[in-house]
Design a protein around this motif. Sequence first.
Motif, PDB file in Angstrom:
ATOM      1  N   ASP A 170       1.015  -1.233  -0.063  1.00  0.00           N
ATOM      2  CA  ASP A 170      -0.048  -0.001  -0.143  1.00  0.00           C
ATOM      3  C   ASP A 170       1.062   1.158   0.021  1.00  0.00           C
ATOM      4  OD1 ASP A 170      -2.271  -1.532  -0.002  1.00  0.00           O
ATOM      5  OD2 ASP A 170      -2.641  -1.323   1.988  1.00  0.00           O
ATOM      6  N   ARG A 171       1.856   1.307   0.963  1.00  0.00           N
ATOM      7  CA  ARG A 171       2.704   2.502   0.827  1.00  0.00           C
ATOM      8  C   ARG A 171       3.757   2.585  -0.457  1.00  0.00           C
ATOM      9  NH1 ARG A 171       4.680   5.027   5.397  1.00  0.00           N
ATOM     10  NH2 ARG A 171       2.945   4.460   6.360  1.00  0.00           N
ATOM     11  N   LEU A 172       4.296   1.649  -1.168  1.00  0.00           N
ATOM     12  CA  LEU A 172       5.151   1.686  -2.163  1.00  0.00           C
ATOM     13  C   LEU A 172       4.244   1.677  -3.488  1.00  0.00           C
ATOM     14  CD1 LEU A 172       6.959   1.174   0.238  1.00  0.00           C
ATOM     15  CD2 LEU A 172       8.180  -0.264  -0.979  1.00  0.00           C
ATOM     16  N   SER A 173       3.400   1.180  -3.524  1.00  0.00           N
ATOM     17  CA  SER A 173       2.807   0.901  -5.102  1.00  0.00           C
ATOM     18  C   SER A 173       2.663   2.374  -5.675  1.00  0.00           C
ATOM     19  CB  SER A 173       1.276   0.312  -4.887  1.00  0.00           C
ATOM     20  OG  SER A 173       1.361  -1.018  -4.537  1.00  0.00           O
ATOM     21  N   GLY A 174       3.016   2.317  -6.970  1.00  0.00           N
ATOM     22  CA  GLY A 174       2.882   3.647  -7.781  1.00  0.00           C
ATOM     23  C   GLY A 174       4.086   4.345  -7.390  1.00  0.00           C
ATOM     24  N   LYS A 175       4.930   4.186  -6.544  1.00  0.00           N
ATOM     25  CA  LYS A 175       5.988   5.120  -6.582  1.00  0.00           C
ATOM     26  C   LYS A 175       7.292   4.602  -7.453  1.00  0.00           C
ATOM     27  CE  LYS A 175       5.132   7.126  -2.437  1.00  0.00           C
ATOM     28  NZ  LYS A 175       3.901   6.409  -2.438  1.00  0.00           N
ATOM     29  N   PRO A 176       7.731   5.630  -8.206  1.00  0.00           N
ATOM     30  CA  PRO A 176       8.802   4.962  -9.336  1.00  0.00           C
ATOM     31  C   PRO A 176      10.033   4.387  -8.677  1.00  0.00           C
ATOM     32  CG  PRO A 176       8.718   7.297  -8.904  1.00  0.00           C
ATOM     33  CD  PRO A 176       7.516   6.831  -8.032  1.00  0.00           C
ATOM     34  N   GLY A 177      10.679   3.447  -9.384  1.00  0.00           N
ATOM     35  CA  GLY A 177      11.872   3.007  -8.985  1.00  0.00           C
ATOM     36  C   GLY A 177      12.051   1.907  -7.716  1.00  0.00           C
ATOM     37  N   ILE A 178      10.797   1.667  -7.432  1.00  0.00           N
ATOM     38  CA  ILE A 178      11.071   0.653  -6.246  1.00  0.00           C
ATOM     39  C   ILE A 178      11.278  -0.672  -6.493  1.00  0.00           C
ATOM     40  CG2 ILE A 178       9.503  -0.300  -4.359  1.00  0.00           C
ATOM     41  CD1 ILE A 178       9.964   2.529  -4.007  1.00  0.00           C
ATOM     42  N   SER A 179      12.355  -1.314  -5.761  1.00  0.00           N
ATOM     43  CA  SER A 179      12.698  -2.615  -5.895  1.00  0.00           C
ATOM     44  C   SER A 179      12.208  -3.420  -4.898  1.00  0.00           C
ATOM     45  CB  SER A 179      14.026  -2.610  -5.986  1.00  0.00           C
ATOM     46  OG  SER A 179      14.384  -4.074  -6.006  1.00  0.00           O
ATOM     47  N   PHE A 180      11.034  -4.305  -4.959  1.00  0.00           N
ATOM     48  CA  PHE A 180      10.475  -5.151  -4.263  1.00  0.00           C
ATOM     49  C   PHE A 180      11.034  -6.280  -4.147  1.00  0.00           C
ATOM     50  CE2 PHE A 180       6.567  -2.710  -5.093  1.00  0.00           C
ATOM     51  CZ  PHE A 180       5.806  -2.920  -4.043  1.00  0.00           C
ATOM     52  N   GLU A 181      12.274  -6.683  -5.015  1.00  0.00           N
ATOM     53  CA  GLU A 181      12.921  -7.858  -4.858  1.00  0.00           C
ATOM     54  C   GLU A 181      14.030  -7.470  -3.957  1.00  0.00           C
ATOM     55  OE1 GLU A 181      17.058  -9.444  -5.392  1.00  0.00           O
ATOM     56  OE2 GLU A 181      16.661  -7.359  -5.828  1.00  0.00           O
ATOM     57  N   GLU A 182      14.429  -6.416  -3.606  1.00  0.00           N
ATOM     58  CA  GLU A 182      15.326  -6.084  -2.571  1.00  0.00           C
ATOM     59  C   GLU A 182      14.803  -6.342  -1.135  1.00  0.00           C
ATOM     60  OE1 GLU A 182      17.952  -2.145  -0.878  1.00  0.00           O
ATOM     61  OE2 GLU A 182      17.204  -2.371  -3.137  1.00  0.00           O
ATOM     62  N   ILE A 183      13.187  -6.037  -1.068  1.00  0.00           N
ATOM     63  CA  ILE A 183      12.631  -5.894   0.108  1.00  0.00           C
ATOM     64  C   ILE A 183      12.405  -7.385   0.457  1.00  0.00           C
ATOM     65  CG2 ILE A 183      10.625  -5.212   1.513  1.00  0.00           C
ATOM     66  CD1 ILE A 183      10.300  -3.037  -0.594  1.00  0.00           C
ATOM     67  N   ALA A 184      11.956  -8.464  -0.950  1.00  0.00           N
ATOM     68  CA  ALA A 184      11.812  -9.787  -0.712  1.00  0.00           C
ATOM     69  C   ALA A 184      12.960 -10.574  -0.282  1.00  0.00           C
ATOM     70  CB  ALA A 184      11.267 -10.150  -1.828  1.00  0.00           C
ATOM     71  N   ARG A 185      14.153 -10.067  -0.546  1.00  0.00           N
ATOM     72  CA  ARG A 185      15.600 -10.542  -0.153  1.00  0.00           C
ATOM     73  C   ARG A 185      15.663 -10.571   1.079  1.00  0.00           C
ATOM     74  NH1 ARG A 185      19.403 -12.895  -3.122  1.00  0.00           N
ATOM     75  NH2 ARG A 185      18.454 -12.066  -5.022  1.00  0.00           N
ATOM     76  N   VAL A 186      15.244  -9.226   1.772  1.00  0.00           N
ATOM     77  CA  VAL A 186      15.512  -9.062   3.256  1.00  0.00           C
ATOM     78  C   VAL A 186      14.834 -10.036   3.809  1.00  0.00           C
ATOM     79  CG1 VAL A 186      15.189  -7.414   4.839  1.00  0.00           C
ATOM     80  CG2 VAL A 186      16.302  -6.833   3.215  1.00  0.00           C
ATOM     81  N   ALA A 187      13.349 -10.219   3.278  1.00  0.00           N
ATOM     82  CA  ALA A 187      12.587 -10.935   4.127  1.00  0.00           C
ATOM     83  C   ALA A 187      12.937 -12.287   4.084  1.00  0.00           C
ATOM     84  CB  ALA A 187      11.049 -10.878   3.485  1.00  0.00           C
ATOM     85  N   TYR A 188      13.503 -12.926   2.948  1.00  0.00           N
ATOM     86  CA  TYR A 188      13.893 -14.350   2.691  1.00  0.00           C
ATOM     87  C   TYR A 188      15.070 -14.589   3.919  1.00  0.00           C
ATOM     88  CZ  TYR A 188      16.339 -18.471   1.003  1.00  0.00           C
ATOM     89  OH  TYR A 188      17.040 -19.545   0.609  1.00  0.00           O
TER      90      TYR A 188
END
Length: 392
Positions: A170-188
């Motif tokens: 919700d906070r990051l959707s639509g923001k340009p240049g956001i890397s969900f992969e980087e966040i997912a890697r931290v979660a992993y």
Amino acid sequence: MDVFGHASESSPASILLDAIGQLEKESPKADDYIQLIRPNLTDAVDTCVNAAGREFETHWQKRLLKAASFGKSVLDIYNSDDFVDMCETLRVLNAVRYYEIGIPLSFEEYHRLTPERLIKRLLNRHEYLLALKIAGYLKLPTDKIYVHWACSKVRVGSEDDDTICRLVVDRLSGKPGISFEEIARVAYHEGRGRLATELLNHEPRGGRQVPLLLDMEEDELALDKAIESGDTDLMLSVLLQLKKKLPLAAFFRTINARPAATALVESSAMHDGDNTLLKDLFYQDDRRVDGANVFIRESLGQSDTRALLDKLALATKLLADSKETAFEVQTLKEATALLKLQEVLDRDLTDTFTGLSVNETLFKLIRLGYHGRAKKIQSEFKVPEKTAWWIR
């Protein structure tokens, strides 16, 4: 500093500062002071601007900038870029000097540090709101700020995976240049595999999703994401990794349900001349004709007749159990019989026959005077009399 002194014996910048005091009192002396330093007014303005940058007290910053503003309003020509930049810099410096933040940077330290590194320091202190305001004010990218916040949320958030995923998206959707992969890697790496998978679903770039999915042992999902991306290089990279990692049977089971992956493996193997992989692929997929074609192509590259015949025998064996391939089987048997016959002719006669067609073999035998052998071949291969007459 030469700004702070008595007007009667001080520098032009000090006189300009005193002129502001007279202007606030609505005294005509303000104009007298300006006329007094008129030849050096540009230097006085520049000095006041620079002095404002070295002041930590906001009261004196404002006084000095007000003096500079008054001085440049009198000048016919003055480049205000430095004045504007100083106002912008002081606004940032005062924000981070505030006691709740506690980063008392000087003007020189700020410029050596750079705004980008200052924002990094704020992120390390989890001052996300101020970092966003400064980045927005200075027109700097904000994507790393949002990603840092999300990574921190994943690390220390006490909420369940679904709640954190929803908050981050919700906070990051639509923001340009956001890397969900980087966040997912931290979660992993935090042991939250399910959250990592959910976050990766929001990463729009397949090239960023796939490597992490492979690290997470989500092989089939990685392959699906690569196929969805339409990037053949990415698909091929995933397939090569899977081929190294999985037993061959498991690899084929993985790609058989994905026609695009199967087609890419096939075309890659054909391009590389990997006939062993092609044979295994066609055998697993029960593609007998394609498998036989591999043996036939291999036979064409054989210089030894025995090896050539062995390849044709294997091709024939593959097709022998299907009624749909009766014509192909008959053709291969005739080709094998012709080759065996030519092998005998090569051995018995003084010329070379291997590789010739039936008609060419007949023509050569007739030309060499072996009419009996030619008649036998005509009968064995059912060459029409009309064709034989033209050959003769």
